[in-house]
Design an enzyme around this catalytic site. Structure first.
Site, mmCIF file in Angstrom:
data_model
loop_
_atom_site.group_PDB
_atom_site.id
_atom_site.type_symbol
_atom_site.label_atom_id
_atom_site.label_comp_id
_atom_site.label_asym_id
_atom_site.label_seq_id
_atom_site.Cartn_x
_atom_site.Cartn_y
_atom_site.Cartn_z
ATOM 1 N N SER A 241 6.574 -4.164 2.116
ATOM 2 C CA SER A 241 6.137 -4.897 2.320
ATOM 3 C C SER A 241 5.215 -4.039 0.984
ATOM 4 C CB SER A 241 5.686 -5.932 2.730
ATOM 5 O OG SER A 241 4.922 -6.606 2.136
ATOM 6 N N THR A 242 3.966 -4.423 1.875
ATOM 7 C CA THR A 242 3.021 -3.500 1.575
ATOM 8 C C THR A 242 2.860 -1.566 1.071
ATOM 9 O OG1 THR A 242 1.461 -4.608 3.191
ATOM 10 C CG2 THR A 242 0.596 -2.724 1.870
ATOM 11 N N HIS B 217 7.867 -8.743 -0.336
ATOM 12 C CA HIS B 217 6.983 -9.663 -0.266
ATOM 13 C C HIS B 217 6.567 -9.493 -1.480
ATOM 14 C CE1 HIS B 217 7.187 -9.032 3.904
ATOM 15 N NE2 HIS B 217 8.886 -10.140 3.798
ATOM 16 N N MET C 131 3.824 -4.661 5.933
ATOM 17 C CA MET C 131 2.532 -5.316 6.741
ATOM 18 C C MET C 131 3.154 -6.495 7.266
ATOM 19 S SD MET C 131 -0.954 -6.909 5.847
ATOM 20 C CE MET C 131 -0.255 -8.713 5.051
ATOM 21 N N ASP D 245 7.485 -8.952 9.115
ATOM 22 C CA ASP D 245 8.593 -9.267 9.626
ATOM 23 C C ASP D 245 9.749 -8.014 9.494
ATOM 24 O OD1 ASP D 245 10.826 -11.211 7.522
ATOM 25 O OD2 ASP D 245 10.022 -10.773 5.798
#
Length: 379
Positions: A178-179, A205, A298, A301
């Site tokens: 993600s991030t 994401h 972050m 998940d």
């Protein structure tokens, strides 16, 4: 005798909002300031003003519009990175082809993360809620105001902890991030060899448009083909597929073939696509023959999905804290005891390749395993 009482005082995160729209500046400033943990210490309408205010106000984080007059977001970002290399910067961009391309450029230039503008919602309440849901958690994560620095498990230091796992050959690599993920993927996928012998499936994401452009950029740098996933495609060795924004991606087995399924089921962990959905499906389709990889990101998940992979006998590795932009996703997998080992970002491609190739080395009896185009193994 009365004991002196001490009170913990939370110092709010100081934010500089940079956007050429007066309406957006006010919307952001009012919404962010409504959170007690945040304080908007200044606003700026272009990059030149922003640079002078950063020097004066010394914010903890900057939200930066992409398209601005005088000095746009990318030019401002380059200047900020030269002067303040560690200052968190979140790009605030439109959900358009142009905005997505500029955002990916910004991430490659050192932006910490991005958020998409609410757009023409027709409702201030909806716009405010989107900022609260998408932007505020990212600000807090990047400024370490959430419990993302997880305590190490008891026992040997995490860096030396290698958990035993089955010697099953790896038939698929599943990656969740993600991030910080776009740059992390750009570090890993281009380092995989052209003859990489198994398929790779990825959840990053990102919203629609962004995932397609990300796949195109990764494909231009990688030796293996990288594409945004389409429904029904048969997985083949040495190809990587990235889940499209706003769609969950599953791997479904039918005989010797495995195909990709896309759906718009309910978000999980507030995400669609979700890593947990992908990981559950590869565990069901491939059993013990899975390598799960959880990289910078972050939130939570991937942790429940990693449990499914481990329960099926597969292996899970994570990106280490030092090289992660945010150690939420890999950190939770690690703290839950679900990873076999953790590795710096610049070691991940080599480790993935080593683990995949190791299962194809000659066996003690002199036989070797070969990989068929269908994705199944035979002696």
């Amino acid at each position: 005798m009365r004991h002196a009482q001490t009170q913990l005082v939370m110092i709010p995160i100081r934010i500089l909002v940079v956007d050429d729209s007066v309406v957006i500046r006010k919307l952001l400033a009012d919404t962010l300031s409504a959170d007690a943990a945040l304080e908007v210490v200044g606003v700026a309408g272009d990059g030149q003003i922003a640079l002078s205010k950063v020097a004066l106000l010394k914010p903890d984080l900057v939200t930066l519009d992409v398209e601005m007059p005088v000095m746009d977001g990318l030019e401002t970002l380059v200047a900020l990175r030269k002067l303040y290399p560690k200052l968190p910067v979140i790009m605030f961009s439109s959900l358009t082809e142009r905005g997505a391309a500029a955002t990916l450029d910004a991430l490659s230039l050192g932006a910490s993360d991005y958020a998409t503008k609410p757009g023409h919602t027709g409702s201030p309440a909806i716009a405010i809620e989107r900022i609260r849901v998408e932007l505020i958690p990212k600000i807090k994560a990047l400024c370490s105001l959430t419990s993302l620095k997880l305590l190490p498990l008891s026992g040997p230091p995490p860096s030396s902890k290698i958990r035993p796992h089955s010697n099953s050959r790896i038939e698929i690599v599943a990656i969740g991030t993600s991030t910080g993920g776009p740059n992390a993927l750009a570090e890993v996928l281009p380092r995989l060899p052209r003859d990489f012998p198994v398929p790779i499936v990825v959840v990053q994401h990102m919203p629609p448009i962004f995932t397609r452009l990300l796949a195109e950029r990764l494909a231009s740098r990688a030796a293996i083909p990288v594409r945004e996933a389409t429904a029904g495609i048969v997985l083949s060795p040495g190809h990587a597929w990235i889940a499209p924004g706003n769609f969950h991606m599953k791997v479904i087995r039918a005989g010797t073939e495995c195909r990709l399924n896309l759906n718009q089921g309910p978000p999980e962990n507030s995400c669609r696509p979700a890593v947990d959905v992908l990981f559950r499906s590869v565990a069901a389709a491939y059993g013990a023959n899975v390598l799960g990889v959880v990289m910078t990101g972050m939130g939570a998940d991937g942790a429940l999905g990693a449990q499914h992979i481990r329960d099926a006998g597969g292996a899970v590795i994570v990106q280490d804290e030092a090289s992660s932009v945010v150690w939420g996703m890999p950190g939770l997998v690690h703290a839950s005891g679900l990873d076999d080992a953790e590795y710096p970002l610049d070691h991940l491609a080599a480790e993935i390749t080593r683990r995949v190739v190791h299962g194809r080395e000659p066996r003690p009896n002199g036989e070797s395993s070969t990989y068929s185009v269908s994705g199944s193994f035979a002696k």
